[in-house]
Design a protein around this motif. Structure first.
Motif, short mmCIF file in Angstrom:
data_model
loop_
_atom_site.label_atom_id
_atom_site.label_comp_id
_atom_site.label_asym_id
_atom_site.label_seq_id
_atom_site.Cartn_x
_atom_site.Cartn_y
_atom_site.Cartn_z
N ARG A 195 80.53 49.83 48.62
CA ARG A 195 81.46 48.88 48.01
C ARG A 195 80.78 48.08 46.92
O ARG A 195 81.35 47.85 45.84
CB ARG A 195 82.02 47.95 49.09
N THR A 196 79.53 47.67 47.18
CA THR A 196 78.78 46.91 46.17
C THR A 196 78.46 47.77 44.96
O THR A 196 78.56 47.30 43.82
CB THR A 196 77.49 46.34 46.79
N LEU A 197 78.08 49.02 45.18
CA LEU A 197 77.84 49.91 44.05
C LEU A 197 79.11 50.12 43.23
O LEU A 197 79.07 50.19 42.00
CB LEU A 197 77.31 51.26 44.54
N GLY A 198 80.25 50.19 43.93
CA GLY A 198 81.52 50.30 43.22
C GLY A 198 81.80 49.09 42.36
O GLY A 198 82.29 49.21 41.22
N GLU A 199 81.45 47.92 42.87
CA GLU A 199 81.63 46.70 42.08
C GLU A 199 80.67 46.67 40.89
O GLU A 199 81.03 46.19 39.81
CB GLU A 199 81.42 45.47 42.97
N LEU A 200 79.45 47.20 41.08
CA LEU A 200 78.52 47.28 39.95
C LEU A 200 79.06 48.18 38.85
O LEU A 200 78.85 47.92 37.66
CB LEU A 200 77.16 47.80 40.42
N ALA A 201 79.75 49.24 39.25
CA ALA A 201 80.33 50.14 38.24
C ALA A 201 81.41 49.45 37.41
O ALA A 201 81.71 49.89 36.30
CB ALA A 201 80.91 51.37 38.93
N ALA A 230 72.14 35.91 42.74
CA ALA A 230 71.51 36.37 43.98
C ALA A 230 72.20 35.77 45.21
O ALA A 230 72.22 36.39 46.27
CB ALA A 230 70.03 36.00 43.98
N TYR A 231 72.78 34.58 45.06
CA TYR A 231 73.49 33.95 46.17
C TYR A 231 74.70 34.79 46.58
O TYR A 231 74.91 35.07 47.77
CB TYR A 231 73.93 32.54 45.77
N ALA A 232 75.50 35.21 45.59
CA ALA A 232 76.69 36.01 45.89
C ALA A 232 76.31 37.34 46.53
O ALA A 232 76.98 37.81 47.46
CB ALA A 232 77.50 36.23 44.61
N LEU A 233 75.24 37.96 46.04
CA LEU A 233 74.83 39.25 46.60
C LEU A 233 74.32 39.08 48.03
O LEU A 233 74.59 39.92 48.90
CB LEU A 233 73.76 39.90 45.72
#
Length: 308
Positions: free
Chosen positions: A158-164, A268-271
């Motif tokens: 899901r995080t990689l999808g958001e990075l895209a 970094a807080y959000a991640l």
């Protein structure tokens, strides 16, 4: 060092103004909207305008990348080894890794522009283009491996999808596409992006300050200190060593040192919150490093000037 401190002081003062303004004007809706404005519009516009018009053929991107990656991956490895040695729980250990390796792009762009003018800002944008995609994918991958509890796989993808869909990455790719296609100055489009980009730096520094918070340290000064040492000492030393070996053009070396000496990124807080880290501890790391950087960043730049 005093001269450098005077030049970078306005950037840190804007951060302090943002911190004070958030306490005087605590309306969450306003500051959330400001964050979104910076994230979705102003910084992407700055990246698009600067990368589109950059002379990539004359830029030593290979040397620039080698220097920046040496510092980033070395500091990331330091954070991972350090948290293992002291036996931190995965949530806190992942914060040390982030705190040692990630950096505040916003502050880097502002300081590069303040110290070296338009050429420095241009170099800072190119440094961001080299670092932002690599840093984000690398950190997400390491955190997913460290925080290997149930559901971590789905969080990872899901995080990689958001990075895209990350507007910084998309604007970097769009700028490169315009540049390679020879469309460096499209009337109206690039004029508008330039105007938005000029507004980006002061507003984003206010937003950085507004998001600082010191709660979450408690008795966790060990992880906070480890992360600060990795980011503000190990990262710069590795970059200085890489500069000595590669001997890049002066402006490349100067901007690389700025990036090396930056505090950890506010994102970094959000991640940490999204991936299952200790978000409150991460917030404390961000605040402590930002305060320390007002002293350590000019000192690092002065040391680099003395050495090279």
């Amino acid at each position: 060092m005093i001269g450098i401190a005077v030049l970078v002081a306005p950037s840190f003062l804007l951060i302090a103004v943002g911190y004070a303004a958030r306490r005087l004007l605590p309306a969450a809706e306003f500051w959330n909207t400001l964050d979104k404005l910076v994230y979705w519009l102003l910084i992407p516009a700055l990246f698009l305008a600067k990368i589109s018009s950059a002379d990539l053929g004359s830029s030593p991107l290979g040397a620039f990348a080698a220097i920046l990656y040496a510092g980033f991956f070395g500091a990331l490895a330091f954070g991972w080894v350090a948290q293992r040695l002291i036996g931190l729980a995965p949530a806190q250990g992942s914060d040390v890794v982030q705190g040692a390796g990630r950096f505040n792009t916003f502050l880097g762009l502002a300081i590069a522009g303040a110290l070296y003018g338009p050429a420095g800002l241009q170099a800072g944008v190119l440094g961001s283009a080299l670092l932002v995609p690599v840093v984000n994918v690398s950190v997400v991958t390491v955190l997913a491996a460290m925080l290997g509890q149930r559901g971590s796989g789905s969080r990872f993808f899901r995080t990689l999808g958001e990075l895209a869909r990350n507007p910084f990455i998309l604007s970097i790719l769009a700028g490169l596409a315009f540049n390679l296609a020879g469309l460096k100055q499209v009337p109206v489009l690039h004029d508008t992006a330039d105007m938005l980009g000029q507004a980006a730096l002061p507003i984003m520094l206010l937003a950085v300050g507004a998001n600082l918070q010191l709660r979450g340290i408690g008795g966790a000064w060990g992880p906070v200190a480890l992360a600060a040492f990795g980011k503000l000492v190990v990262f710069p030393l590795l970059v200085l060593a890489a500069i000595a070996l590669i001997e890049p053009p002066q402006l490349v070396a100067q901007v690389a040192i700025i990036y090396a000496a930056l505090p950890v990124a506010a994102s970094a807080y959000a991640l940490a919150r999204q991936m299952g880290g200790d978000a409150e501890l991460m917030a404390a790391m961000i605040s402590v490093q930002t305060a320390l950087a007002f002293v350590t960043l000019p000192a690092t730049l002065a040391l680099a000037g003395w050495l090279y």
